[in-house]
Motif scaffolding. Structure first.
Motif, PDB file in Angstrom:
ATOM      1  N   ALA A   1      16.007   2.454   3.144  1.00  0.00           N
ATOM      2  CA  ALA A   1      15.004   1.594   3.480  1.00  0.00           C
ATOM      3  C   ALA A   1      13.807   2.294   4.065  1.00  0.00           C
ATOM      4  CB  ALA A   1      15.486   0.281   3.901  1.00  0.00           C
ATOM      5  N   TYR A   2      14.136   3.121   4.945  1.00  0.00           N
ATOM      6  CA  TYR A   2      13.250   3.992   5.730  1.00  0.00           C
ATOM      7  C   TYR A   2      13.001   5.097   5.110  1.00  0.00           C
ATOM      8  CZ  TYR A   2      13.381   0.378   9.747  1.00  0.00           C
ATOM      9  OH  TYR A   2      13.379  -0.829  10.438  1.00  0.00           O
ATOM     10  N   GLN A   3      11.989   5.059   4.274  1.00  0.00           N
ATOM     11  CA  GLN A   3      11.824   6.310   3.488  1.00  0.00           C
ATOM     12  C   GLN A   3      10.715   7.455   4.117  1.00  0.00           C
ATOM     13  OE1 GLN A   3      11.346   4.706  -0.849  1.00  0.00           O
ATOM     14  NE2 GLN A   3      10.803   3.099   0.621  1.00  0.00           N
ATOM     15  N   GLY A   4       9.898   6.912   5.090  1.00  0.00           N
ATOM     16  CA  GLY A   4       8.773   7.682   5.548  1.00  0.00           C
ATOM     17  C   GLY A   4       7.725   7.143   5.011  1.00  0.00           C
ATOM     18  N   SER A   5       6.581   7.653   5.520  1.00  0.00           N
ATOM     19  CA  SER A   5       5.022   6.970   5.329  1.00  0.00           C
ATOM     20  C   SER A   5       4.612   7.200   3.773  1.00  0.00           C
ATOM     21  CB  SER A   5       3.801   7.853   6.303  1.00  0.00           C
ATOM     22  OG  SER A   5       3.844   9.218   6.058  1.00  0.00           O
ATOM     23  N   ASN A   6       4.174   6.370   3.357  1.00  0.00           N
ATOM     24  CA  ASN A   6       3.660   6.630   1.731  1.00  0.00           C
ATOM     25  C   ASN A   6       2.149   5.945   1.634  1.00  0.00           C
ATOM     26  OD1 ASN A   6       4.450   3.663   0.738  1.00  0.00           O
ATOM     27  ND2 ASN A   6       6.199   4.203   2.101  1.00  0.00           N
TER      28      ASN A   6
ATOM     29  N   TYR B   1       2.871   4.194  10.419  1.00  0.00           N
ATOM     30  CA  TYR B   1       1.796   5.124   9.847  1.00  0.00           C
ATOM     31  C   TYR B   1       1.643   6.371  10.115  1.00  0.00           C
ATOM     32  CZ  TYR B   1      -3.347   6.197   9.020  1.00  0.00           C
ATOM     33  OH  TYR B   1      -4.328   6.612   8.499  1.00  0.00           O
ATOM     34  N   THR B   2       2.349   6.807  11.271  1.00  0.00           N
ATOM     35  CA  THR B   2       2.427   8.351  11.826  1.00  0.00           C
ATOM     36  C   THR B   2       3.847   9.013  11.262  1.00  0.00           C
ATOM     37  OG1 THR B   2       3.452   7.597  13.719  1.00  0.00           O
ATOM     38  CG2 THR B   2       0.989   7.994  13.827  1.00  0.00           C
ATOM     39  N   ALA B   3       4.687   8.184  10.550  1.00  0.00           N
ATOM     40  CA  ALA B   3       5.852   8.664  10.336  1.00  0.00           C
ATOM     41  C   ALA B   3       5.860   9.695   9.354  1.00  0.00           C
ATOM     42  CB  ALA B   3       6.857   7.602   9.516  1.00  0.00           C
ATOM     43  N   LEU B   4       7.047  10.463   9.258  1.00  0.00           N
ATOM     44  CA  LEU B   4       7.161  11.797   8.435  1.00  0.00           C
ATOM     45  C   LEU B   4       6.889  11.284   6.967  1.00  0.00           C
ATOM     46  CD1 LEU B   4       8.502  14.933   8.306  1.00  0.00           C
ATOM     47  CD2 LEU B   4      10.388  13.873   7.442  1.00  0.00           C
ATOM     48  N   PRO B   5       6.221  11.985   6.024  1.00  0.00           N
ATOM     49  CA  PRO B   5       5.966  11.519   4.928  1.00  0.00           C
ATOM     50  C   PRO B   5       7.035  11.573   3.958  1.00  0.00           C
ATOM     51  CG  PRO B   5       4.362  13.091   5.476  1.00  0.00           C
ATOM     52  CD  PRO B   5       5.374  13.106   6.610  1.00  0.00           C
ATOM     53  N   PHE B   6       6.971  10.604   3.060  1.00  0.00           N
ATOM     54  CA  PHE B   6       8.465  10.432   2.073  1.00  0.00           C
ATOM     55  C   PHE B   6       8.825  11.666   1.461  1.00  0.00           C
ATOM     56  CE2 PHE B   6       5.065   9.889  -1.070  1.00  0.00           C
ATOM     57  CZ  PHE B   6       5.669  10.349  -2.203  1.00  0.00           C
TER      58      PHE B   6
ATOM     59  N   PHE C   1       9.446   7.392  -3.711  1.00  0.00           N
ATOM     60  CA  PHE C   1       9.530   6.204  -2.769  1.00  0.00           C
ATOM     61  C   PHE C   1       9.491   4.936  -3.560  1.00  0.00           C
ATOM     62  CE2 PHE C   1       5.138   6.397  -3.027  1.00  0.00           C
ATOM     63  CZ  PHE C   1       4.419   5.064  -3.049  1.00  0.00           C
ATOM     64  N   GLU C   2      10.279   3.723  -2.865  1.00  0.00           N
ATOM     65  CA  GLU C   2      10.341   2.317  -3.237  1.00  0.00           C
ATOM     66  C   GLU C   2       9.634   1.480  -2.510  1.00  0.00           C
ATOM     67  OE1 GLU C   2      14.166   0.997  -4.541  1.00  0.00           O
ATOM     68  OE2 GLU C   2      14.808   2.976  -5.122  1.00  0.00           O
ATOM     69  N   MET C   3       8.959   0.899  -3.239  1.00  0.00           N
ATOM     70  CA  MET C   3       8.139  -0.407  -2.309  1.00  0.00           C
ATOM     71  C   MET C   3       9.080  -1.904  -2.644  1.00  0.00           C
ATOM     72  SD  MET C   3       5.664  -0.554  -0.457  1.00  0.00           S
ATOM     73  CE  MET C   3       5.232  -1.815   0.702  1.00  0.00           C
ATOM     74  N   ALA C   4       9.518  -2.274  -1.449  1.00  0.00           N
ATOM     75  CA  ALA C   4      10.637  -3.516  -1.620  1.00  0.00           C
ATOM     76  C   ALA C   4      10.041  -4.543  -0.661  1.00  0.00           C
ATOM     77  CB  ALA C   4      11.903  -3.228  -1.471  1.00  0.00           C
ATOM     78  N   ALA C   5       9.919  -5.802  -0.960  1.00  0.00           N
ATOM     79  CA  ALA C   5       9.428  -6.603   0.218  1.00  0.00           C
ATOM     80  C   ALA C   5      10.055  -8.082  -0.426  1.00  0.00           C
ATOM     81  CB  ALA C   5       7.937  -6.672   0.428  1.00  0.00           C
ATOM     82  N   SER C   6      10.090  -8.978   0.544  1.00  0.00           N
ATOM     83  CA  SER C   6      10.428 -10.401   0.095  1.00  0.00           C
ATOM     84  C   SER C   6       9.221 -11.158  -0.195  1.00  0.00           C
ATOM     85  CB  SER C   6      11.092 -10.880   1.510  1.00  0.00           C
ATOM     86  OG  SER C   6      11.984 -10.419   1.954  1.00  0.00           O
ATOM     87  N   ASN C   7       9.716 -12.145  -1.122  1.00  0.00           N
ATOM     88  CA  ASN C   7       8.491 -13.015  -1.405  1.00  0.00           C
ATOM     89  C   ASN C   7       8.051 -13.580  -0.198  1.00  0.00           C
ATOM     90  OD1 ASN C   7       8.412 -12.719  -4.163  1.00  0.00           O
ATOM     91  ND2 ASN C   7      10.201 -14.167  -4.440  1.00  0.00           N
ATOM     92  N   ILE C   8       6.753 -14.121   0.060  1.00  0.00           N
ATOM     93  CA  ILE C   8       6.118 -14.404   1.124  1.00  0.00           C
ATOM     94  C   ILE C   8       5.472 -15.730   0.875  1.00  0.00           C
ATOM     95  CG2 ILE C   8       4.557 -14.100   3.095  1.00  0.00           C
ATOM     96  CD1 ILE C   8       7.138 -12.524   3.350  1.00  0.00           C
TER      97      ILE C   8
END
Length: 482
Positions: free
Chosen positions: A285-290, A265-270, A61-68
């Protein structure tokens, strides 16, 4: 023979993984949601080639987020940010309700103080459509800015993402990047112009995600565009910008945060999602819970439970408003990488098929079911349905609402969570199910038909994509909640 032996070893590793899932702090209950631990990663490195060949599901899985950037008054810095990236022409997008209010005034004042050249598009449609997206795209193509600023809620941020995308692809057909099966779902291979998002509602988390949602009018349903390339360069999260929200907008926006948290939180695991991408750029982008998204999602859920009722009931509660804005961003990081599932997938035809209902607190000239409301109305029925696939996660969620997990049997996890959700919605004066919007049993076939193309999200339900008859039952059970 050697390959078969290696495959056997790999399968043995995976079996030990499954049985040892309780050792992972983010997955403390033994059930189907499992992720590799450090020891397992060593084993998978040893047998990695055979593991890749043997499995069709994803393994990463990849973790991507904007700068905040968060802080009261931080909007005043945006002109300096644009000078720092040497922007020469900036397109500012907002809607007609916001154009004369503090958030837009603060942005324009900063641009002018810092001598930033800009053009203003102030006719973004609340709950955008393919038609309104195309109007914004035409504006962006005409002016050809080298940076974008979105000042508003999810509708404004999503519209700006689409304008940026298609202005960088002047040859593209509108459906090229729209999610399949409605569009072609092509990956985005060009680098887009910088986008700074300034959220004015505490809800969508769009300042952190690569998703842009709209009503596709020909099919009377919502769909969208989802790719990491759409993520804003920077999200300016300023609590001063949410102070003008009416109470009902606070509630509706917060309900979106609630369901972002619960669904991710309850999504299918990645590592149970398939097919595995042939090219990393094709990993959704929607990879599953991780394990990383889990932390953000569960914390955001606890914040919503604590602060949303306060923000709704007391517009002067600045702490609650600020915390809800943070919760929206936290949940955005969570679901922006894990994804959502049934509540969102079923919400799209609810909004698309609505012809008469106009939610209080929204100053628009058309019928509207706010996105957060359309998502939340099916939530009690959805989590009754999904609980059997990962009861422990539903127990965790119920505990966030104050239930004692020690006294919840797995067989009752869904019912307990649904009851907590129902009372939460009732306290926020949310309409009593789909019936309060004008839907009845005769509308269910059309609602199901609108939900079936949303498999980009519905397939992330913890047991996988639900069948049409299961979706119909959830809609039926959502006609009345109280």
């Amino acid at each position: 023979m050697a390959a078969a032996a290696s495959r056997s070893k790999v399968l043995g590793v995976l079996g030990r993984l499954q049985s040892g899932a309780s050792s992972c702090p983010c997955h403390s209950h033994a059930h189907s949601h499992f992720h590799p631990t450090a020891g397992t990663f060593n084993s998978l490195l040893k047998y990695g080639r055979n593991y890749v060949q043997a499995q069709d599901t994803d393994y990463a899985f990849e973790m991507a987020a904007s700068n905040i950037r968060f802080g009261a008054g931080v909007t005043s810095e945006i002109g300096q940010d644009l000078n720092n990236i040497k922007a020469t022409k900036v397109a500012v997008f907002t809607d007609s309700n916001l154009v004369n209010l503090h958030p837009v005034k603060a942005v324009i004042e900063s641009l002018e103080r810092n001598k930033v050249n800009y053009v203003l598009y102030d006719t973004v449609r609340v709950e955008p459509t393919d038609t309104s997206f195309k109007s914004a795209i035409d504006f962006a193509r005409k002016h050809n800015p080298d940076a974008f600023v979105a000042v508003g809620g999810g509708s404004v941020m999503d519209t700006t993402k689409a304008a940026s995308l298609y202005s960088s692809h002047p040859e593209a057909d509108f459906l090229d990047f729209v999610n399949a099966p409605i569009g072609k779902g092509l990956p985005i291979r060009k680098q887009l112009k910088p986008l700074i998002a300034v959220p004015t509602t505490a809800g969508t988390g769009s300042e952190t995600t690569g998703t842009a949602i709209f009503d596709y009018e020909p099919l009377h349903t919502k769909t969208g565009i989802a790719h990491r390339a759409l993520k804003p360069m920077l999200g300016i999260v300023d609590p001063l910008n949410t102070r003008s929200m009416p109470a009902q907008v606070h509630a509706a926006s917060g309900l979106d945060v609630l369901c972002h948290s619960l669904e991710s939180y309850t999504a299918l695991p990645f590592n149970q999602r398939s097919p595995r991408p042939k090219d990393p750029i094709e990993r959704p982008a929607y990879q599953g819970s991780n394990p990383i998204s889990d932390v953000w999602s569960l914390h955001a859920l606890r914040m919503v439970v604590e602060y949303l009722p306060r923000a709704y009931k007391d517009p002067s509660d600045f702490e609650a408003q600020s915390q809800m804005l943070l919760a929206a961003t936290f949940a955005g990081i969570g679901f922006g990488n894990a994804g959502v599932h049934m509540c969102h997938g079923l919400s799209y035809p609810i909004s698309g098929l609505n012809k008469t209902y106009k939610h209080p607190g929204y100053n628009v000239d058309h019928a509207i079911v706010p996105h957060g409301v359309s998502v939340a109305l099916t939530a009690p029925a959805v989590f009754r349905f999904t609980s059997a696939s990962c009861p422990d996660r539903h127990i965790d969620a119920a505990a966030a609402f104050g239930a004692d997990p020690a006294h919840i049997k797995e067989s009752m996890a869904g019912e307990v969570l649904a009851e907590k959700l129902t009372r939460f919605l009732e306290d926020l004066d949310v309409p009593n199910g789909l019936g309060a919007l004008g839907f009845d049993s005769s509308h269910i076939p059309a609602l199901v038909e609108g939900a079936l193309p949303q498999h980009r999200v519905t397939k992330l339900a913890p047991a996988g994509e639900p069948a049409a008859e299961e979706i119909a039952k959830v809609f039926e059970n959502s006609l009345s909640n109280y």
